[in-house]
Scaffold this active site. Structure first.
Site, mmCIF file in Angstrom:
data_model
loop_
_atom_site.group_PDB
_atom_site.id
_atom_site.type_symbol
_atom_site.label_atom_id
_atom_site.label_comp_id
_atom_site.label_asym_id
_atom_site.label_seq_id
_atom_site.Cartn_x
_atom_site.Cartn_y
_atom_site.Cartn_z
ATOM 1 N N LYS A 71 2.643 -15.707 34.392
ATOM 2 C CA LYS A 71 1.428 -15.468 33.601
ATOM 3 C C LYS A 71 1.716 -14.938 32.187
ATOM 4 O O LYS A 71 0.905 -15.135 31.285
ATOM 5 C CB LYS A 71 0.494 -14.504 34.341
ATOM 6 C CG LYS A 71 -0.180 -15.150 35.545
ATOM 7 C CD LYS A 71 -1.208 -14.229 36.166
ATOM 8 C CE LYS A 71 -1.769 -14.828 37.430
ATOM 9 N NZ LYS A 71 -2.826 -14.002 38.043
ATOM 10 N N LEU A 227 -8.412 -6.164 45.239
ATOM 11 C CA LEU A 227 -8.136 -7.501 44.698
ATOM 12 C C LEU A 227 -7.445 -8.379 45.740
ATOM 13 O O LEU A 227 -7.435 -9.599 45.626
ATOM 14 C CB LEU A 227 -7.254 -7.417 43.439
ATOM 15 C CG LEU A 227 -7.767 -6.616 42.244
ATOM 16 C CD1 LEU A 227 -6.933 -6.922 41.012
ATOM 17 C CD2 LEU A 227 -9.231 -6.869 41.956
HETATM 18 P P1 NAP Z 1 2.282 -6.795 39.716
HETATM 19 O O1 NAP Z 1 2.143 -7.094 38.260
HETATM 20 O O2 NAP Z 1 3.564 -7.042 40.408
HETATM 21 O O3 NAP Z 1 1.873 -5.225 39.930
HETATM 22 C C1 NAP Z 1 2.056 -4.600 41.162
HETATM 23 C C2 NAP Z 1 1.395 -3.230 41.160
HETATM 24 O O4 NAP Z 1 1.511 -2.677 42.492
HETATM 25 C C3 NAP Z 1 2.030 -2.221 40.216
HETATM 26 O O5 NAP Z 1 1.053 -1.319 39.770
HETATM 27 C C4 NAP Z 1 3.038 -1.510 41.143
HETATM 28 O O6 NAP Z 1 3.354 -0.188 40.746
HETATM 29 C C5 NAP Z 1 2.225 -1.433 42.426
HETATM 30 N N1 NAP Z 1 3.074 -1.302 43.599
HETATM 31 C C6 NAP Z 1 3.814 -2.270 44.185
HETATM 32 N N2 NAP Z 1 4.469 -1.761 45.269
HETATM 33 C C7 NAP Z 1 4.115 -0.458 45.363
HETATM 34 C C8 NAP Z 1 4.433 0.601 46.263
HETATM 35 N N3 NAP Z 1 5.254 0.403 47.290
HETATM 36 N N4 NAP Z 1 3.873 1.803 46.072
HETATM 37 C C9 NAP Z 1 3.039 2.038 45.028
HETATM 38 N N5 NAP Z 1 2.685 1.073 44.136
HETATM 39 C C10 NAP Z 1 3.217 -0.149 44.300
HETATM 40 O O7 NAP Z 1 1.186 -7.607 40.568
HETATM 41 P P2 NAP Z 1 -0.239 -8.176 40.075
HETATM 42 O O8 NAP Z 1 -0.076 -9.558 39.584
HETATM 43 O O9 NAP Z 1 -0.840 -7.147 39.182
HETATM 44 O O10 NAP Z 1 -1.047 -8.276 41.466
HETATM 45 C C11 NAP Z 1 -1.491 -7.114 42.144
HETATM 46 C C12 NAP Z 1 -2.354 -7.511 43.333
HETATM 47 O O11 NAP Z 1 -3.551 -8.172 42.900
HETATM 48 C C13 NAP Z 1 -1.636 -8.475 44.275
HETATM 49 O O12 NAP Z 1 -1.863 -8.060 45.593
HETATM 50 C C14 NAP Z 1 -2.334 -9.805 44.030
HETATM 51 O O13 NAP Z 1 -2.373 -10.586 45.210
HETATM 52 C C15 NAP Z 1 -3.740 -9.353 43.646
HETATM 53 N N6 NAP Z 1 -4.434 -10.356 42.793
HETATM 54 C C16 NAP Z 1 -5.557 -10.956 43.286
HETATM 55 C C17 NAP Z 1 -6.227 -11.905 42.526
HETATM 56 C C18 NAP Z 1 -7.464 -12.567 43.069
HETATM 57 O O14 NAP Z 1 -7.873 -13.604 42.541
HETATM 58 N N7 NAP Z 1 -8.092 -12.009 44.075
HETATM 59 C C19 NAP Z 1 -5.753 -12.248 41.239
HETATM 60 C C20 NAP Z 1 -4.605 -11.600 40.761
HETATM 61 C C21 NAP Z 1 -3.947 -10.663 41.553
HETATM 62 P P3 NAP Z 1 4.612 0.069 39.737
HETATM 63 O O15 NAP Z 1 4.090 -0.201 38.369
HETATM 64 O O16 NAP Z 1 4.939 1.497 39.961
HETATM 65 O O17 NAP Z 1 5.695 -0.861 40.148
#
Ligand code: NAP
Length: 297
Positions: A71, A227
């Site tokens: 992205k 989400l």
């Molecule tokens: P990302 O950029 O990889 O961000 C992941 C986030 O989760 C960061 O804030 C990370 O914290 C946190 N995290 C991951 N593992 C963790 C843990 N063990 N303990 C505490 N915090 C943790 O991912 P993203 O693209 O933002 O996506 C996030 C979620 O949104 C995903 O589940 C995705 O499926 C969902 N999503 C849904 C849609 C929809 O259309 N419904 C669209 C987009 C995304 P750190 O910064 O500390 O690493």
């Protein structure tokens, strides 16, 4: 459908793409709307993004969705970028234009339409946002644009929360976001909040994991929006409900981000009744996928 010489192609680029639900959205939409269009997922291996986008353009592809992990990287492959996508710094939709693709971000507007459909209000609300990754950053911009009162942004890594806060406050021209370490959640003032769960914690197959489990935290939440849509009901959602709040998953966000992309590609407006047809189809598909997975295990 019958594919012929005039059939237009749209698709998804990401890695991996095997489990995507987007073909259900777009191929069903094309059928209902009567468009001669087919939507195909394309797995793009690391290092091949530039070639993939250039190749898609040469092959007359009408539009593409972009998912993890491209992205941000895809921005370097674009001819032009919509102002909102530029503000968020992430692109999930490419639209064919003269000379190259133009990048948009429909995730944010998709979440907004999902919230409208569930009658969830942002304007004037006190908000807790969990996470500071790509999705949470878009949510923070959305909340700022739609007039949120105050946003407590909690993230495991404080640096990232501070970075998002600085960027969103700057774009909004007001001090709106209070960045915090996840462990500092008890410092959020008493009150009732809209909480948006934007981390990947609790995503299948880790259904039993949750970002915070303290009951006192959930007592501050009147509405929780996760989400994540797989599992259908996350542990975060269960904890919100157990404390008397309303809880929603991210499937409608997925639905509407797809619908907005489809509207951009075809220069049409998708009626709400059609959106509901696609949502039912998505749910059926999702439930069937869950059953198949249970039978296999
Ligand atoms: P990302 O950029 O990889 O961000 C992941 C986030 O989760 C960061 O804030 C990370 O914290 C946190 N995290 C991951 N593992 C963790 C843990 N063990 N303990 C505490 N915090 C943790 O991912 P993203 O693209 O933002 O996506 C996030 C979620 O949104 C995903 O589940 C995705 O499926 C969902 N999503 C849904 C849609 C929809 O259309 N419904 C669209 C987009 C995304 P750190 O910064 O500390 O690493």
């Amino acid at each position: 459908m019958e594919i012929n010489g005039k059939t237009r192609t749209c698709g998804l680029i990401g890695y991996p793409v095997e489990h995507t639900l987007s073909p259900v959205i777009h191929n069903t939409l094309a059928g209902v709307m009567g468009h001669d269009l087919v939507y195909v997922p394309f797995g793009v291996e690391p290092g091949a993004l530039q070639d993939a986008v250039r190749g898609a353009y040469a092959l007359q592809v009408l539009g593409l969705n972009v998912t993890v992990p491209y992205k941000s990287e895809v921005i370097g492959c674009l001819q032009d970028m919509d102002a909102l996508a530029r503000r968020i710094g992430a692109v999930n939709t490419l639209v064919r234009t003269e000379g190259g693709f133009k990048g948009y971000n429909t995730d944010m507007e998709g979440l907004y339409r999902a919230m409208i459909s569930e009658r969830i209000k942002i304007a004037g609300e006190q908000i807790i946002l969990l996470g500071a990754g790509g999705a949470a950053r878009a949510v923070a911009h959305l909340c700022a644009l739609k007039g949120a009162g105050k946003i407590y942004l909690l993230n495991r890594t404080l640096d990232k929360a501070e970075q998002v806060a600085e960027e969103v406050d700057h774009a909004a021209g007001r001090k709106l976001i209070c960045p915090m370490r996840l462990a500092e959640y008890h410092e959020i003032p008493e009150g009732k909040y809209l909480a948006i769960q934007g981390t990947s914690v609790g995503l299948a197959p880790h259904d039993d994991e949750v970002i915070l489990s303290d009951k006192a935290f959930y007592e501050k939440i009147h509405t929780g929006f996760d989400l994540i849509y797989n599992p259908w009901e996350t542990r975060f959602m269960r904890l919100v409900k157990a404390s008397g709040g309303k809880a929603y998953n991210g499937l409608k966000m997925l639905l509407y981000q797809g619908i907005i992309a489809y509207e951009l590609w075809n220069d049409v407006s998708v009626p709400e009744e059609t959106a509901q047809i696609i949502y039912r189809k998505l749910m059926t598909h999702f439930v069937q996928g869950q059953r198949d997975a249970e039978e296999r295990s």
